[in-house]
Design a protein around this motif. Structure first.
Motif, PDB file in Angstrom:
ATOM      1  N   ASP A 247       0.778  -1.247  -0.044  1.00 42.08           N
ATOM      2  CA  ASP A 247      -0.117  -0.017   0.031  1.00 42.08           C
ATOM      3  C   ASP A 247       0.855   1.408  -0.033  1.00 42.08           C
ATOM      4  N   GLY A 248       1.938   1.256  -0.618  1.00 44.50           N
ATOM      5  CA  GLY A 248       2.879   2.322  -0.785  1.00 44.50           C
ATOM      6  C   GLY A 248       3.811   2.448   0.122  1.00 44.50           C
ATOM      7  N   ARG A 249       3.683   1.747   1.037  1.00 43.65           N
ATOM      8  CA  ARG A 249       4.919   1.826   2.062  1.00 43.65           C
ATOM      9  C   ARG A 249       6.057   0.896   2.045  1.00 43.65           C
ATOM     10  N   LEU A 250       7.328   1.402   2.009  1.00 46.27           N
ATOM     11  CA  LEU A 250       8.353   0.647   1.442  1.00 46.27           C
ATOM     12  C   LEU A 250       9.150  -0.056   2.810  1.00 46.27           C
ATOM     13  N   SER A 251       9.464  -1.351   2.675  1.00 43.99           N
ATOM     14  CA  SER A 251      10.235  -2.139   3.671  1.00 43.99           C
ATOM     15  C   SER A 251      11.527  -2.470   3.107  1.00 43.99           C
ATOM     16  N   LYS A 252      12.598  -2.021   3.686  1.00 39.93           N
ATOM     17  CA  LYS A 252      13.779  -2.491   3.069  1.00 39.93           C
ATOM     18  C   LYS A 252      14.177  -3.507   3.572  1.00 39.93           C
ATOM     19  N   VAL A 253      14.940  -4.635   2.695  1.00 39.26           N
ATOM     20  CA  VAL A 253      15.507  -5.885   3.193  1.00 39.26           C
ATOM     21  C   VAL A 253      17.009  -5.671   2.939  1.00 39.26           C
ATOM     22  N   SER A 254      17.476  -5.383   4.203  1.00 35.61           N
ATOM     23  CA  SER A 254      19.136  -4.885   3.931  1.00 35.61           C
ATOM     24  C   SER A 254      19.918  -6.289   4.223  1.00 35.61           C
ATOM     25  N   ALA A 255      19.821  -7.097   3.197  1.00 36.16           N
ATOM     26  CA  ALA A 255      20.752  -8.499   3.136  1.00 36.16           C
ATOM     27  C   ALA A 255      20.723  -8.927   1.655  1.00 36.16           C
ATOM     28  N   GLU A 256      22.110  -9.517   1.581  1.00 30.72           N
ATOM     29  CA  GLU A 256      22.273 -10.212   0.256  1.00 30.72           C
ATOM     30  C   GLU A 256      21.228 -11.402   0.310  1.00 30.72           C
ATOM     31  N   LEU A 257      20.383 -11.671  -0.839  1.00 32.47           N
ATOM     32  CA  LEU A 257      19.513 -12.826  -0.790  1.00 32.47           C
ATOM     33  C   LEU A 257      20.282 -14.058  -1.741  1.00 32.47           C
ATOM     34  N   ASP A 258      19.896 -15.427  -1.346  1.00 34.01           N
ATOM     35  CA  ASP A 258      20.401 -16.341  -2.104  1.00 34.01           C
ATOM     36  C   ASP A 258      19.342 -17.008  -3.143  1.00 34.01           C
ATOM     37  N   TRP A 259      19.865 -16.563  -4.552  1.00 34.16           N
ATOM     38  CA  TRP A 259      19.059 -17.108  -5.484  1.00 34.16           C
ATOM     39  C   TRP A 259      19.311 -18.477  -5.905  1.00 34.16           C
ATOM     40  N   ARG A 260      18.608 -19.308  -6.290  1.00 36.59           N
ATOM     41  CA  ARG A 260      18.587 -20.662  -6.670  1.00 36.59           C
ATOM     42  C   ARG A 260      17.477 -20.896  -8.059  1.00 36.59           C
ATOM     43  N   TYR A 261      18.493 -21.472  -9.021  1.00 36.62           N
ATOM     44  CA  TYR A 261      17.370 -21.505 -10.074  1.00 36.62           C
ATOM     45  C   TYR A 261      18.298 -22.488 -11.035  1.00 36.62           C
ATOM     46  N   ASP A 262      17.808 -23.313 -12.024  1.00 31.92           N
ATOM     47  CA  ASP A 262      18.245 -24.175 -12.845  1.00 31.92           C
ATOM     48  C   ASP A 262      18.533 -23.847 -14.326  1.00 31.92           C
ATOM     49  N   ARG A 263      19.807 -23.433 -14.625  1.00 29.22           N
ATOM     50  CA  ARG A 263      20.265 -22.808 -16.017  1.00 29.22           C
ATOM     51  C   ARG A 263      19.917 -23.793 -16.853  1.00 29.22           C
ATOM     52  N   ARG A 264      19.725 -25.056 -16.861  1.00 27.94           N
ATOM     53  CA  ARG A 264      19.381 -26.157 -17.703  1.00 27.94           C
ATOM     54  C   ARG A 264      17.886 -26.258 -17.945  1.00 27.94           C
ATOM     55  N   ASP A 265      17.226 -25.557 -17.094  1.00 31.81           N
ATOM     56  CA  ASP A 265      15.648 -25.830 -17.070  1.00 31.81           C
ATOM     57  C   ASP A 265      15.166 -24.241 -16.370  1.00 31.81           C
ATOM     58  N   TRP A 266      15.126 -23.306 -17.279  1.00 31.26           N
ATOM     59  CA  TRP A 266      14.729 -21.932 -16.683  1.00 31.26           C
ATOM     60  C   TRP A 266      13.452 -21.660 -16.319  1.00 31.26           C
ATOM     61  N   LEU A 267      12.493 -22.745 -16.610  1.00 34.61           N
ATOM     62  CA  LEU A 267      11.095 -22.547 -16.611  1.00 34.61           C
ATOM     63  C   LEU A 267      10.877 -23.440 -15.303  1.00 34.61           C
ATOM     64  N   ALA A 268      11.839 -23.947 -14.545  1.00 33.73           N
ATOM     65  CA  ALA A 268      11.448 -24.599 -13.305  1.00 33.73           C
ATOM     66  C   ALA A 268      11.389 -23.647 -12.376  1.00 33.73           C
ATOM     67  N   PRO A 269      10.711 -23.460 -11.057  1.00 36.13           N
ATOM     68  CA  PRO A 269      10.511 -22.800  -9.906  1.00 36.13           C
ATOM     69  C   PRO A 269      12.119 -22.342  -9.764  1.00 36.13           C
ATOM     70  N   TRP A 270      12.058 -20.905  -9.447  1.00 35.59           N
ATOM     71  CA  TRP A 270      13.167 -20.002  -8.888  1.00 35.59           C
ATOM     72  C   TRP A 270      12.908 -20.139  -7.281  1.00 35.59           C
ATOM     73  N   GLN A 271      14.157 -20.115  -6.449  1.00 34.69           N
ATOM     74  CA  GLN A 271      13.777 -19.712  -5.203  1.00 34.69           C
ATOM     75  C   GLN A 271      14.860 -18.719  -5.044  1.00 34.69           C
ATOM     76  N   VAL A 272      14.233 -17.652  -4.067  1.00 34.49           N
ATOM     77  CA  VAL A 272      15.108 -16.418  -3.416  1.00 34.49           C
ATOM     78  C   VAL A 272      15.011 -16.652  -1.861  1.00 34.49           C
ATOM     79  N   ARG A 273      15.891 -16.615  -1.212  1.00 36.74           N
ATOM     80  CA  ARG A 273      15.774 -16.935   0.356  1.00 36.74           C
ATOM     81  C   ARG A 273      17.019 -15.963   1.199  1.00 36.74           C
ATOM     82  N   GLY A 274      16.612 -15.670   2.429  1.00 35.77           N
ATOM     83  CA  GLY A 274      17.253 -14.944   3.193  1.00 35.77           C
ATOM     84  C   GLY A 274      16.708 -13.699   3.788  1.00 35.77           C
ATOM     85  N   ALA A 275      17.346 -13.554   5.225  1.00 32.18           N
ATOM     86  CA  ALA A 275      16.673 -12.342   5.976  1.00 32.18           C
ATOM     87  C   ALA A 275      15.305 -12.031   5.925  1.00 32.18           C
TER      88      ALA A 275
END
Length: 338
Positions: A247-275
């Motif tokens: 609703d227009g209010r920004l919450s900053k996430v001050s951390a590097e996130l871990d991205w996991r995805y399959d470069r052999r199958d781009w249409l498989a689900p991607w995971q973004v995790r951390g903090a």
């Protein structure tokens, strides 16, 4: 690990008169406060200057991308349209001399414009929004990206060094209205289900860079939600471009996130995790774009789909996204040599 990022609340110059990064500009903002008129000044690293305006529009039936950019020794412009129902995609791209792109020195202080034989684009800022106009061989668009009152956006300065740096503004979940024409057939943007996002960039980049960018906009339990996550390019700088908008209010996430995805199958689900972030991106369509012009080369895998999962907000609430919420957007992997 959490990072200590400084919130900037007063106007500041991104660079000094020589084009080197101003240390006082490093931090993040909830509204654009960085003056970037001097980013093209000075000789040190001048040929590494990159400036662009990228707008994305999503609707229940289409996804659209519009870009005007100047990368010092060339300008690149493009219109991309995806029909979500059929999977058909249309791309109109043009590369020209730097003078083919007109970009304001600072965000909101002028019109962004390109005029080439195949692509015409114009982004005009007003107090309550931005009018987007685009025309290509098969596509025409006239859309307003509205800016609701008290609507926040994420601004971040990423400092690789005093010579190399980037200022980015990611403005999410802007209500969009207007019309998209494809092969002369009009598609009205449905109010309440159409969103615009801008990626505004000003900086000086290394020649070889990789990055992830994910974003989505939608309505969750009656609230407007925007998701913004990034990766690779900010690693080790002490800055991140991760945030959630509710609703227009920004919450900053001050951390590097871990991205996991399959470069052999781009249409498989991607995971973004951390903090406090546990997000899954489920693709419905892959856009693969490869450019090799010698000096300029890029390899982009951009998936369009739906975000689900949860994000822990600073005041203790957990924001939960499900596939049924239709927080629709994209996640991408880019390798750029420029």
């Amino acid at each position: 690990m959490p990072l200590s990022e400084r919130e900037i609340t007063e106007p500041v110059d991104l660079t000094g008169p020589t084009g080197l990064l101003n240390p006082e500009a490093v931090g993040w903002t909830r509204t654009p406060l960085h003056r970037t008129d001097s980013v093209t000044h000075g000789l040190i690293g001048r040929t590494r200057t990159k400036r662009w305006e990228y707008w994305a529009i999503t609707t229940p039936t289409h996804a659209v991308g519009l870009v005007v950019s100047d990368i010092s020794y060339a300008s690149t412009h493009g219109i991309f349209v995806l029909d979500r129902r059929t999977g058909e995609q249309i791309s109109h791209d043009a590369v020209g001399l730097p003078g083919a792109a007109s970009l304001p020195g600072t965000l909101g202080e002028g019109v962004s414009r390109s005029r080439t034989r195949t692509v015409q684009l114009e982004f005009t800022h007003h107090d309550d929004g931005t009018h987007l106009s685009a025309s290509g061989p098969r596509v025409r668009l006239e859309v307003t990206a509205h800016r609701p009152q008290h609507h926040a956006s994420l601004g971040v300065v990423v400092p690789w060094s005093q010579r190399f740096y980037q200022y980015t503004v990611k403005d999410l979940a802007r209500p969009a209205t207007g019309t998209l024409w494809v092969d002369g057939v009009p598609h009205e943007l449905p109010a309440g289900g159409s969103w615009a996002t801008v990626d505004h960039g000003r900086g000086r980049w290394h020649r070889d860079v990789r990055w992830n960018w994910g974003a989505g906009s939608g309505t969750v339990a009656g609230r407007t939600v925007g998701v913004q996550v990034g990766g690779q390019w900010t690693a080790g700088t002490g800055s991140t471009e991760n945030a959630v908008l509710v609703d227009g209010r920004l919450s900053k996430v001050s951390a590097e996130l871990d991205w996991r995805y399959d470069r052999r199958d781009w249409l498989a689900p991607w995971q973004v995790r951390g903090a406090g972030v546990a997000l899954t991106f489920t693709p419905e369509h892959l856009r693969r774009a490869v450019t090799d012009l010698g000096v300029i080369s890029s390899r982009t895998h951009q998936c369009f789909g739906v975000w689900s999962g949860r994000v822990q907000l600073p005041h203790g609430e957990t924001l939960t996204l499900t596939a049924e919420n239709e927080v629709y957007g994209w996640a991408g992997d880019v390798h750029q040599r420029w």
